[in-house]
Write a protein that holds these residues in place. Sequence first.
Motif, PDB file in Angstrom:
ATOM      1  N   GLU B  58       0.836  -1.196   0.000  1.00 45.79           N
ATOM      2  CA  GLU B  58       0.000   0.000   0.000  1.00 45.79           C
ATOM      3  C   GLU B  58       0.873   1.249   0.000  1.00 45.79           C
ATOM      4  O   GLU B  58       0.544   2.286  -0.557  1.00 45.79           O
ATOM      5  N   TYR B  59       2.049   1.105   0.605  1.00 49.05           N
ATOM      6  CA  TYR B  59       3.028   2.200   0.627  1.00 49.05           C
ATOM      7  C   TYR B  59       3.274   2.735  -0.778  1.00 49.05           C
ATOM      8  O   TYR B  59       3.300   3.917  -1.035  1.00 49.05           O
ATOM      9  N   LEU B  60       3.442   1.781  -1.710  1.00 51.27           N
ATOM     10  CA  LEU B  60       3.768   2.184  -3.076  1.00 51.27           C
ATOM     11  C   LEU B  60       2.575   2.809  -3.764  1.00 51.27           C
ATOM     12  O   LEU B  60       2.696   3.767  -4.513  1.00 51.27           O
ATOM     13  N   ARG B  61       1.410   2.261  -3.505  1.00 50.97           N
ATOM     14  CA  ARG B  61       0.213   2.838  -4.109  1.00 50.97           C
ATOM     15  C   ARG B  61       0.041   4.275  -3.653  1.00 50.97           C
ATOM     16  O   ARG B  61      -0.260   5.169  -4.430  1.00 50.97           O
ATOM     17  N   ALA B  62       0.220   4.464  -2.336  1.00 44.84           N
ATOM     18  CA  ALA B  62       0.055   5.806  -1.791  1.00 44.84           C
ATOM     19  C   ALA B  62       1.056   6.760  -2.418  1.00 44.84           C
ATOM     20  O   ALA B  62       0.731   7.891  -2.785  1.00 44.84           O
ATOM     21  N   TRP B  63       2.273   6.254  -2.560  1.00 45.47           N
ATOM     22  CA  TRP B  63       3.287   7.099  -3.179  1.00 45.47           C
ATOM     23  C   TRP B  63       2.915   7.431  -4.616  1.00 45.47           C
ATOM     24  O   TRP B  63       2.980   8.564  -5.054  1.00 45.47           O
ATOM     25  N   ALA B  64       2.481   6.411  -5.350  1.00 47.04           N
ATOM     26  CA  ALA B  64       2.160   6.626  -6.761  1.00 47.04           C
ATOM     27  C   ALA B  64       1.016   7.619  -6.908  1.00 47.04           C
ATOM     28  O   ALA B  64       1.035   8.488  -7.777  1.00 47.04           O
ATOM     29  N   ARG B  65       0.017   7.492  -6.019  1.00 46.93           N
ATOM     30  CA  ARG B  65      -1.115   8.414  -6.098  1.00 46.93           C
ATOM     31  C   ARG B  65      -0.677   9.837  -5.800  1.00 46.93           C
ATOM     32  O   ARG B  65      -1.255  10.796  -6.294  1.00 46.93           O
ATOM     33  N   SER B  66       0.310   9.948  -4.962  1.00 50.82           N
ATOM     34  CA  SER B  66       0.668  11.270  -4.458  1.00 50.82           C
ATOM     35  C   SER B  66       1.603  12.028  -5.388  1.00 50.82           C
ATOM     36  O   SER B  66       1.959  13.147  -5.121  1.00 50.82           O
ATOM     37  N   THR B  67       2.026  11.435  -6.453  1.00 52.83           N
ATOM     38  CA  THR B  67       2.987  12.121  -7.296  1.00 52.83           C
ATOM     39  C   THR B  67       2.544  12.108  -8.749  1.00 52.83           C
ATOM     40  O   THR B  67       1.718  11.304  -9.171  1.00 52.83           O
ATOM     41  N   VAL B 427      10.439  10.592 -10.434  1.00 47.62           N
ATOM     42  CA  VAL B 427       9.534   9.599 -11.022  1.00 47.62           C
ATOM     43  C   VAL B 427      10.114   8.187 -10.891  1.00 47.62           C
ATOM     44  O   VAL B 427       9.706   7.273 -11.579  1.00 47.62           O
ATOM     45  N   GLU B 428      11.036   8.060  -9.973  1.00 47.45           N
ATOM     46  CA  GLU B 428      11.724   6.781  -9.824  1.00 47.45           C
ATOM     47  C   GLU B 428      10.852   5.791  -9.053  1.00 47.45           C
ATOM     48  O   GLU B 428      10.379   6.109  -7.978  1.00 47.45           O
ATOM     49  N   PRO B 429      10.660   4.586  -9.586  1.00 47.50           N
ATOM     50  CA  PRO B 429       9.931   3.594  -8.793  1.00 47.50           C
ATOM     51  C   PRO B 429      10.826   2.928  -7.756  1.00 47.50           C
ATOM     52  O   PRO B 429      12.044   2.889  -7.914  1.00 47.50           O
ATOM     53  N   SER B 430      10.197   2.424  -6.721  1.00 48.78           N
ATOM     54  CA  SER B 430      10.925   1.644  -5.717  1.00 48.78           C
ATOM     55  C   SER B 430      11.511   0.393  -6.362  1.00 48.78           C
ATOM     56  O   SER B 430      11.001  -0.104  -7.365  1.00 48.78           O
ATOM     57  N   ILE B 431      12.559  -0.122  -5.766  1.00 57.40           N
ATOM     58  CA  ILE B 431      13.213  -1.287  -6.367  1.00 57.40           C
ATOM     59  C   ILE B 431      12.331  -2.529  -6.293  1.00 57.40           C
ATOM     60  O   ILE B 431      12.512  -3.477  -7.051  1.00 57.40           O
ATOM     61  N   ILE B 432      11.346  -2.544  -5.408  1.00 58.02           N
ATOM     62  CA  ILE B 432      10.451  -3.707  -5.390  1.00 58.02           C
ATOM     63  C   ILE B 432       9.103  -3.380  -6.026  1.00 58.02           C
ATOM     64  O   ILE B 432       8.159  -4.141  -5.906  1.00 58.02           O
ATOM     65  N   SER B 433       9.037  -2.265  -6.706  1.00 64.27           N
ATOM     66  CA  SER B 433       7.827  -1.979  -7.450  1.00 64.27           C
ATOM     67  C   SER B 433       7.858  -2.735  -8.769  1.00 64.27           C
ATOM     68  O   SER B 433       8.878  -2.763  -9.454  1.00 64.27           O
ATOM     69  N   ASN B 438       9.205  -1.812 -16.355  1.00 60.59           N
ATOM     70  CA  ASN B 438       8.886  -0.966 -17.497  1.00 60.59           C
ATOM     71  C   ASN B 438       9.431   0.439 -17.347  1.00 60.59           C
ATOM     72  O   ASN B 438       9.182   1.300 -18.187  1.00 60.59           O
ATOM     73  N   SER B 439      10.132   0.684 -16.264  1.00 54.48           N
ATOM     74  CA  SER B 439      10.680   2.016 -16.057  1.00 54.48           C
ATOM     75  C   SER B 439      11.836   2.261 -17.008  1.00 54.48           C
ATOM     76  O   SER B 439      12.599   1.361 -17.344  1.00 54.48           O
ATOM     77  N   GLN B 440      11.962   3.508 -17.411  1.00 53.52           N
ATOM     78  CA  GLN B 440      13.120   3.860 -18.237  1.00 53.52           C
ATOM     79  C   GLN B 440      14.410   3.730 -17.435  1.00 53.52           C
ATOM     80  O   GLN B 440      15.497   3.757 -18.002  1.00 53.52           O
ATOM     81  N   TYR B 441      14.283   3.616 -16.108  1.00 52.87           N
ATOM     82  CA  TYR B 441      15.461   3.512 -15.249  1.00 52.87           C
ATOM     83  C   TYR B 441      15.666   2.085 -14.738  1.00 52.87           C
ATOM     84  O   TYR B 441      16.255   1.877 -13.674  1.00 52.87           O
ATOM     85  N   TYR B 442      15.157   1.126 -15.487  1.00 57.16           N
ATOM     86  CA  TYR B 442      15.241  -0.272 -15.036  1.00 57.16           C
ATOM     87  C   TYR B 442      16.676  -0.643 -14.679  1.00 57.16           C
ATOM     88  O   TYR B 442      16.936  -1.193 -13.603  1.00 57.16           O
ATOM     89  N   TYR B 443      17.590  -0.348 -15.565  1.00 56.95           N
ATOM     90  CA  TYR B 443      18.971  -0.765 -15.323  1.00 56.95           C
ATOM     91  C   TYR B 443      19.547  -0.068 -14.092  1.00 56.95           C
ATOM     92  O   TYR B 443      20.176  -0.697 -13.233  1.00 56.95           O
ATOM     93  N   LEU B 508      11.821  -0.296   0.107  1.00 53.58           N
ATOM     94  CA  LEU B 508      10.468   0.182  -0.155  1.00 53.58           C
ATOM     95  C   LEU B 508      10.478   1.596  -0.719  1.00 53.58           C
ATOM     96  O   LEU B 508       9.674   1.951  -1.561  1.00 53.58           O
ATOM     97  N   GLY B 509      11.386   2.380  -0.218  1.00 49.43           N
ATOM     98  CA  GLY B 509      11.402   3.790  -0.582  1.00 49.43           C
ATOM     99  C   GLY B 509      12.123   4.033  -1.886  1.00 49.43           C
ATOM    100  O   GLY B 509      12.591   3.115  -2.564  1.00 49.43           O
TER     101      GLY B 509
END
Lengths: 207, 671
Positions: B58-67, B427-433, B438-443, B508-509
């Motif tokens: 839920e942490y990630l969802r909240a983060w995604a919604r908030s940005t 716009v960076e996703p968490s490493i466990i997201s 599909n992130s452009q920053y996968y690598y 998570l962060g």
Amino acid sequence: MADFSTTDMTGDQEEIRRADNLPSDFAQPDVPQDEPAAPPAEATLSDSAQGGEGPLVKFIQDASEPGQVVVTVVAANLGEVAGLAFTLAYDDQELELLDQLNALDLEGSSSYAQTRFIFKPMGPGLVSFGVARFCTGKSPWGPSDQCGGVKLNDESPIASFKFRLLASSGTTPLSFKQGTTLIRRPNREAVRAHFVNAVLAIQEVTP
Amino acid sequence: MKPAISLNLSFITTLLLAALPLCSANAAVPLPDLPPVPSVERMQYAPPDLLSTWGAPEYLRAWARSTASLQKEARNTASMRSQQETYNSVKPSVFDLLRVDTVIDIDLEQTDYLEVATDYTLTTVDNPVGNISFIRTLEEVVEVVSTTHLITYNLTGDYIKITFEPPLPLGEVAHLRIVAKGAPNSLGESMLPTIRLKGDIWYATHSRFMPMKNDNSDVFQGNMVLRVKGSEPTACGAGGTGKLVDVRMEQDGSRKIFTFEHSHLTGLYAFALSKFLRIESGTKWNTAVVVNAFYEPSAGPLLGLMDDILDSYSQWYHPYLWGKLDAVQMPNSFSGGFGPLSTIMCYQSSFALDDDGGTYGPTQLFSHEIGHQWWGNMVEMADESSVYLSEGMAEFSSNLYFEKVFNSRWTFVSNNMAYIYTVNHDVEPSIISPFVYNSQYYYQIAYQKGACIGDMLRTELGEELLLDGLRVFMERYAQNFARVEDLFEVLEEVSGRSLQQFYDQWVLGRGHPRLFVASGYNREDQTTWLEIRQEPGTEFTLTLPVRLELPDGTFQEVMVPVEGPVTTFSLPMEQPPVRVQFDHRRKQLRRLVPLVKGDLDGNGTLDGRDLVEFSFAYGTDIVYGSGTNNYFIPNWLYDELADFVGTADPAKLDGMVNDSDYDVLMERLLQ
């Protein structure tokens, strides 16, 4: 040796910076001709240690004219050097700093290296000096010492300071402020050198 | 044994839309006898529901919604969602693959063409199986049959949906055969390209060259048989997953047959085919380099390298299980490496580069791919949120090996800097997201941040304790699935320490701390003081190494616990240090910002010494390019505290220390 003409400067920018760094009264190009003459005195540098085997930085007295003294910081046995800095401490009641000059060329024969330096007043009786070798385009895969340096094995002038003698007699110390000295080799290793302080003896000149 | 029955519901659709002819059942190639299925106790994870996994914490969802990143990431994952809709329409029941036995026919005279016949042995998990799906990796599906149960199938997009009628009862074992041929379709291409060249070099490589179960969360055993025909089949050599147990020519000399046995559990098969020479080490690990005949590097050092890496990882993590390791030389267009079971496949030139501790030679690439033998093969990712366990830990292993061999943190530092300087952290996703894929920053996130998380764990726990924990983790999850949480659970158990905060902020962060630093010397009480500030609301908790260079040329290092918006630290010292360096070996993922711009030696004063220190950073760039096509090269000499201003845009630090920064320094010095 010490020549305070602008011809030794590395370029206009450096000259402007140097002028900016001087006391405001000295920076004025037109010095009134009727300015009071300096006290008739001359100075003699003493207590400078003689050069030994190890790395050494000391003062020597350079050419002077009545009422003024020029001292030069010289180094010996430093080996290869890429940068050097110190803060000179003097008694501003006895001496007035008139001019200063970088005398150290860290470019050597390199066509891609530049010598850049700074004199910075740090307060009454304190002036900091730094000189370093600058190179562009360092390779990410190159060694840490890829910019190189200049070998200072023989006694080499580093910087000169021209003072007006404010007193007509007595002694006044010249010293390297503790904790402000720094010499680095091209690989950034710090060089442990002996910084030797000195005393100027001021004597009244009999006309 | 029930008769093979195949009811092809997609017959008309296939004819109309794809105009692909159906082949008769006798096109199927004979398969070797199936060995008995061994009993292996395994943890079972359900096939992941991608949508629920996307939002798992839920942490990630909240983060995604908030940005604002939500919209951006949604765009990035549009194609994934489209695939998900298709997937939902063929959503399979949960089942467990026990064996996969596949025969691959390769004609050296053809390009981009394979014929693959695969037998699947599967069973139920906890419910009867109604339908299952396979990815259709080759263009034409020739046959789908079961030798044990009644089935029907149809083709839906890139999937083959198979329905058991009636559902496969609980506890029963079913056998399926899928025969397909042609060129890889788009989904196949996206996994790994199949390359097939005529002439002196022949390659056919694919991670999932066969019709494949849709989710990754399954492992199996079985045989992979390659049958090669053409004008020169005898000249052909092969490398692949599993153990090469048999190489023979057919009696009429028309085909060369390679049999790879997979006695250990794996999630995929892969192979490469060429005019390969096989050079074996004969050492305890049975390492071999499989190289092109026309481009034979000196194999000795490579075999020694592979043996040494296997020795190291066996000591660090778990004894190597697979009994052999092939390093297969791929064309340079392969671009990188691949580490399936008991095999690594690396681009051609990496076999011949010099290793000097600074270039991307075989040590870096081989040690990463060999790392996958433990991270990704010995322990499998449970789902796509667990990529850290595969790529992150393989890269950590590589960096740690490199550090020990060359006594250099170059690879750790370059990964650290690349992540810090090239990722848009807003716009960076968490490493466990699951967004990471599909992130452009996968690598940067999966590999580079992943390696740094391992390195920071080393700082946090100490290397000995960390490796103790990794050994317990490997022992517990060997030949099984795991998630990142499982790793941290073991590390907490072994260390007796809570890693909750570490996990929250680094796993998570997202992002990294920006540390505003200053230092100086107080002559009155003879102390060196340090100050570290963080912007309120963005604070990280970490331990920051600080190195003090003393006038006598020695160094003193202190570990400063950093917490909250302001951290102060003082250290009695008789003389002021020559230089103060915060985290000079980049043990933490952080950006340093000088509180006193220009005070490069950290003595609290702007003077000539700072010019000398600046000169070492001057002329070092870590970002190259035009602004639109920037790329990153780490430079040891780069000093972020000397990067005051951007050249093109003064407000943007550009990763270069040049005359723009020099001018700022001089302005500051002369103030």
